[in-house]
Design a protein around this motif. Structure first.
Motif, short mmCIF file in Angstrom:
data_model
loop_
_atom_site.label_atom_id
_atom_site.label_comp_id
_atom_site.label_asym_id
_atom_site.label_seq_id
_atom_site.Cartn_x
_atom_site.Cartn_y
_atom_site.Cartn_z
N GLY A 107 11.56 -2.48 -11.58
CA GLY A 107 10.18 -2.18 -11.23
C GLY A 107 9.87 -0.69 -11.26
N THR A 108 10.73 0.13 -10.66
CA THR A 108 10.47 1.57 -10.64
C THR A 108 10.58 2.17 -12.04
OG1 THR A 108 12.78 1.94 -9.95
CG2 THR A 108 11.09 1.95 -8.22
N ALA A 118 8.76 7.02 -7.93
CA ALA A 118 7.92 5.82 -7.84
C ALA A 118 8.52 4.91 -6.78
CB ALA A 118 7.82 5.11 -9.18
N ALA A 119 7.71 3.97 -6.32
CA ALA A 119 8.18 3.06 -5.27
C ALA A 119 7.67 1.66 -5.54
CB ALA A 119 7.70 3.54 -3.90
N THR A 174 0.83 -1.22 0.00
CA THR A 174 0.00 0.00 0.00
C THR A 174 0.85 1.26 0.00
OG1 THR A 174 -0.22 0.01 2.42
CG2 THR A 174 -1.91 -1.17 1.17
N ARG A 175 1.98 1.24 0.69
CA ARG A 175 2.80 2.45 0.74
C ARG A 175 3.47 2.73 -0.60
NH1 ARG A 175 6.73 1.40 5.53
NH2 ARG A 175 4.97 0.07 6.14
N THR A 176 3.89 1.68 -1.30
CA THR A 176 4.53 1.89 -2.60
C THR A 176 3.50 2.35 -3.64
OG1 THR A 176 4.35 -0.48 -3.06
CG2 THR A 176 6.42 0.30 -2.12
N ALA A 177 2.31 1.80 -3.60
CA ALA A 177 1.25 2.26 -4.49
C ALA A 177 0.89 3.70 -4.18
CB ALA A 177 0.02 1.36 -4.35
N ASN A 211 11.34 -2.04 0.74
CA ASN A 211 10.65 -1.04 -0.08
C ASN A 211 11.68 -0.08 -0.64
OD1 ASN A 211 7.78 -1.77 0.53
ND2 ASN A 211 8.42 -1.27 2.60
N PHE A 212 11.58 0.21 -1.92
CA PHE A 212 12.52 1.11 -2.59
C PHE A 212 11.75 2.29 -3.17
CE2 PHE A 212 14.42 -3.05 -2.64
CZ PHE A 212 15.79 -2.86 -2.54
#
Length: 237
Positions: free
Chosen positions: A224-225, A160-161, A125-128, A188-189
């Motif tokens: 991914g980012t 982005a994350a 949820t935090r990356t979104a 998390n990145f």
């Protein structure tokens, strides 16, 4: 095999739907698979007292989960009397991530508040929230420019994350809840469009991770980012 049957370097389906809120200066419904977050950006002609008369603006964030975003109802934090430590951590992360890529002086003495409301949670949820927040912020800036409130573009970069982790001994990209809850390592990145690193959060949940595993997770995060920023560019084009 991952529970979702994705390849180790394969992300969930990602979509951005802009303009969901008729009242907010910027808004975006971001979906990372079954994780759905509504992000709004609100412009305010005010600043925190400690920032007044300094010739620069501020970007801050708030984060919350709806009661049935998860499999069982969770109590609203407003009724509990105070936000949880997790909530505070995430909203500070969102704010830090966005402030890294905006020129606060060019924003003027104004504040943009980013609200991230998790409608449905399935991991990440935090990356979104961070990834969708950039689009909401972008649209808020565009709203200001259309009204001649800005002379330049204060938004310097994309951000982005994405999450990565070690699941059943394998480095994997973009963990959903089934993987996140069983991961040996969870990271998390947060990265910029140029590949700069804003923040890395990493924890060994069961066994320590090696330097080689960290390098493998970093490579997945870059992939991914980069994909997420490509999708952001398509969304705001």
């Amino acid at each position: 095999m991952r529970p979702s049957r994705r390849a180790n370097d394969e992300m969930r389906s990602v979509t951005f739907e802009r303009g969901l809120s008729r009242h907010a200066e910027g808004s975006c419904l971001v979906k990372f698979g079954d994780t759905h977050v509504l992000v709004t950006a609100s412009l305010e002609e005010r600043l925190p007292p400690w920032l007044k008369n300094q010739g620069r603006g501020w970007v801050t964030a708030e984060y919350g989960m709806l009661p049935r975003a998860t499999t069982e109802r969770t109590r609203r934090e407003a009724t509990a009397g105070r936000p949880s430590g997790r909530t505070l951590e995430i909203q500070r992360l969102v704010g830090r991530s966005l402030r890294t890529v905006i020129n606060l002086e060019a924003l003027g003495e104004r504040q943009i508040t980013i609200d991230c409301d998790v409608i449905q949670a399935d991991g990440g949820t935090r990356t979104a929230a961070i990834t969708g927040a950039w689009i909401a912020l972008h649209d808020c800036i565009a709203w200001m420019k259309a009204r001649s409130m800005l002379t330049g573009n204060p938004l310097k970069e994309h951000v982005a994350a994405v999450s990565c982790g070690i699941f059943k001994g394998e480095p994997v990209l973009d963990l959903d809840y089934a993987e996140d809850s069983e991961a040996e390592t969870d990271m998390n990145f947060v990265m910029t469009g140029a590949g700069g690193i804003i923040e890395i959060q990493g924890t060994a949940e069961k066994t320590p991770f090696s330097e080689a595993e960290l390098a493998a997770l970093m490579a997945l995060a870059k992939k991914g980012t980069a994909r997420l920023i490509e999708l952001q560019k398509l969304a705001v084009a």
